[in-house]
Motif scaffolding. Structure first.
Motif, PDB file in Angstrom:
ATOM      1  N   THR A  15     -31.525 -21.920 -12.568  1.00  0.00           N
ATOM      2  CA  THR A  15     -32.921 -22.349 -12.531  1.00  0.00           C
ATOM      3  C   THR A  15     -32.965 -23.867 -12.567  1.00  0.00           C
ATOM      4  N   VAL A  16     -33.710 -24.441 -11.638  1.00  0.00           N
ATOM      5  CA  VAL A  16     -33.819 -25.894 -11.544  1.00  0.00           C
ATOM      6  C   VAL A  16     -35.257 -26.289 -11.853  1.00  0.00           C
ATOM      7  N   ASP A  17     -35.443 -27.022 -12.942  1.00  0.00           N
ATOM      8  CA  ASP A  17     -36.781 -27.503 -13.286  1.00  0.00           C
ATOM      9  C   ASP A  17     -37.043 -28.833 -12.570  1.00  0.00           C
ATOM     10  N   LEU A  53     -32.629 -30.799   0.125  1.00  0.00           N
ATOM     11  CA  LEU A  53     -32.426 -30.355  -1.249  1.00  0.00           C
ATOM     12  C   LEU A  53     -33.292 -29.138  -1.552  1.00  0.00           C
ATOM     13  N   ASP A  54     -34.557 -29.177  -1.160  1.00  0.00           N
ATOM     14  CA  ASP A  54     -35.451 -28.057  -1.456  1.00  0.00           C
ATOM     15  C   ASP A  54     -34.994 -26.775  -0.767  1.00  0.00           C
ATOM     16  N   ALA A  55     -34.490 -26.871   0.453  1.00  0.00           N
ATOM     17  CA  ALA A  55     -33.945 -25.693   1.131  1.00  0.00           C
ATOM     18  C   ALA A  55     -32.727 -25.157   0.382  1.00  0.00           C
ATOM     19  N   LEU A  56     -31.885 -26.063  -0.100  1.00  0.00           N
ATOM     20  CA  LEU A  56     -30.719 -25.660  -0.891  1.00  0.00           C
ATOM     21  C   LEU A  56     -31.173 -24.952  -2.172  1.00  0.00           C
ATOM     22  N   LEU A  57     -32.167 -25.507  -2.854  1.00  0.00           N
ATOM     23  CA  LEU A  57     -32.652 -24.912  -4.093  1.00  0.00           C
ATOM     24  C   LEU A  57     -33.295 -23.544  -3.847  1.00  0.00           C
ATOM     25  N   ASP A  58     -33.917 -23.361  -2.691  1.00  0.00           N
ATOM     26  CA  ASP A  58     -34.427 -22.031  -2.328  1.00  0.00           C
ATOM     27  C   ASP A  58     -33.288 -21.023  -2.238  1.00  0.00           C
ATOM     28  N   VAL A  60     -30.471 -21.221  -3.818  1.00  0.00           N
ATOM     29  CA  VAL A  60     -30.013 -20.986  -5.190  1.00  0.00           C
ATOM     30  C   VAL A  60     -30.901 -19.927  -5.841  1.00  0.00           C
ATOM     31  N   ARG A  61     -32.215 -20.070  -5.691  1.00  0.00           N
ATOM     32  CA  ARG A  61     -33.148 -19.087  -6.264  1.00  0.00           C
ATOM     33  C   ARG A  61     -32.922 -17.694  -5.691  1.00  0.00           C
ATOM     34  N   GLN A  62     -32.551 -17.630  -4.422  1.00  0.00           N
ATOM     35  CA  GLN A  62     -32.306 -16.342  -3.764  1.00  0.00           C
ATOM     36  C   GLN A  62     -30.949 -15.747  -4.134  1.00  0.00           C
ATOM     37  N   GLU A  65     -26.612 -19.159  -3.110  1.00  0.00           N
ATOM     38  CA  GLU A  65     -25.759 -20.295  -3.457  1.00  0.00           C
ATOM     39  C   GLU A  65     -25.775 -20.455  -4.970  1.00  0.00           C
ATOM     40  N   ARG A  66     -24.662 -20.992  -5.499  1.00  0.00           N
ATOM     41  CA  ARG A  66     -24.558 -21.304  -6.937  1.00  0.00           C
ATOM     42  C   ARG A  66     -24.510 -22.808  -7.076  1.00  0.00           C
ATOM     43  N   LEU A  67     -25.392 -23.345  -7.891  1.00  0.00           N
ATOM     44  CA  LEU A  67     -25.417 -24.773  -8.174  1.00  0.00           C
ATOM     45  C   LEU A  67     -24.541 -25.027  -9.397  1.00  0.00           C
ATOM     46  N   VAL A  68     -23.627 -25.965  -9.262  1.00  0.00           N
ATOM     47  CA  VAL A  68     -22.716 -26.323 -10.349  1.00  0.00           C
ATOM     48  C   VAL A  68     -22.991 -27.783 -10.686  1.00  0.00           C
ATOM     49  N   VAL A  69     -23.407 -28.034 -11.933  1.00  0.00           N
ATOM     50  CA  VAL A  69     -23.757 -29.401 -12.316  1.00  0.00           C
ATOM     51  C   VAL A  69     -22.782 -29.945 -13.348  1.00  0.00           C
ATOM     52  N   LEU A  70     -22.547 -31.229 -13.236  1.00  0.00           N
ATOM     53  CA  LEU A  70     -21.709 -31.986 -14.162  1.00  0.00           C
ATOM     54  C   LEU A  70     -22.641 -32.902 -14.951  1.00  0.00           C
TER      55      LEU A  70
END
Length: 176
Positions: A15-17, A53-58, A60-62, A65-70
């Protein structure tokens, strides 16, 4: 997962706020403008990067894709994406995209921390192999070779940085 850099942590984020979106956008824009090979040619503005970025985040929500943050000291230091296959024949591997560390945090081993975290998230997700591509001329294949990535192909002229400046795209993979 804690790393060799004591205050650095790598996590998968589902989840990306709004705050994290702003940090991802700023990082991607600054990495690009510092010369990073992360999908754009500098100079870019946040307005250029935001729709991608917004397409990528969509995705992720679906769950595609998995978002990996450092993070380091609680602030975003870098990020990457595991792009998952929808094909049942390819669910054992993913493509790594957008590997980046904020320019102000580079040179201290955080890229290694991030990639190690990406591998851990991939293994925890049941993945057995990763694929990624790099632009010719940046030397990135040497960095990934340290992690066991091997080249399996090149696509001549796949990346056009500008008129008369076409680059090969190198395809690399690693078994986890």
């Amino acid at each position: 997962m804690t790393s060799a850099v004591p205050s650095a942590v790598v996590t998968a984020v589902d989840t990306v706020d709004a705050r994290l979106r702003r940090e991802l956008l700023a990082c991607w824009t600054e990495v690009t403008n510092a010369g990073g090979a992360v999908g754009f040619v500098p100079p870019v503005t946040e307005d250029d990067v935001a729709p991608v970025l917004d397409a990528l985040l969509d995705r992720v929500r679906q769950g595609r894709e998995r978002l990996v943050v450092l993070t380091e000291d609680g602030a975003l230091a870098g990020w990457a994406v595991l792009s998952l296959s929808l094909s049942p024949l390819r669910r054992h591997w993913a493509t790594v995209l957008r590997v980046q560390v904020h320019p102000h945090r580079q040179g201290r081993g955080l890229g290694r921390v991030l990639l190690s975290g990406v591998h851990a998230v991939a293994r925890d997700s049941g993945l057995e192999m990763l694929h990624l591509t790099v632009r010719e001329g940046y030397g990135l294949e040497r960095f990934y070779a340290q992690w066991g990535y091997r080249e399996f192909g090149r696509m001549p002229g796949a990346i056009r940085l500008g008129p008369g400046d076409d680059r090969e795209e190198l395809h690399l993979y690693v078994r986890l």
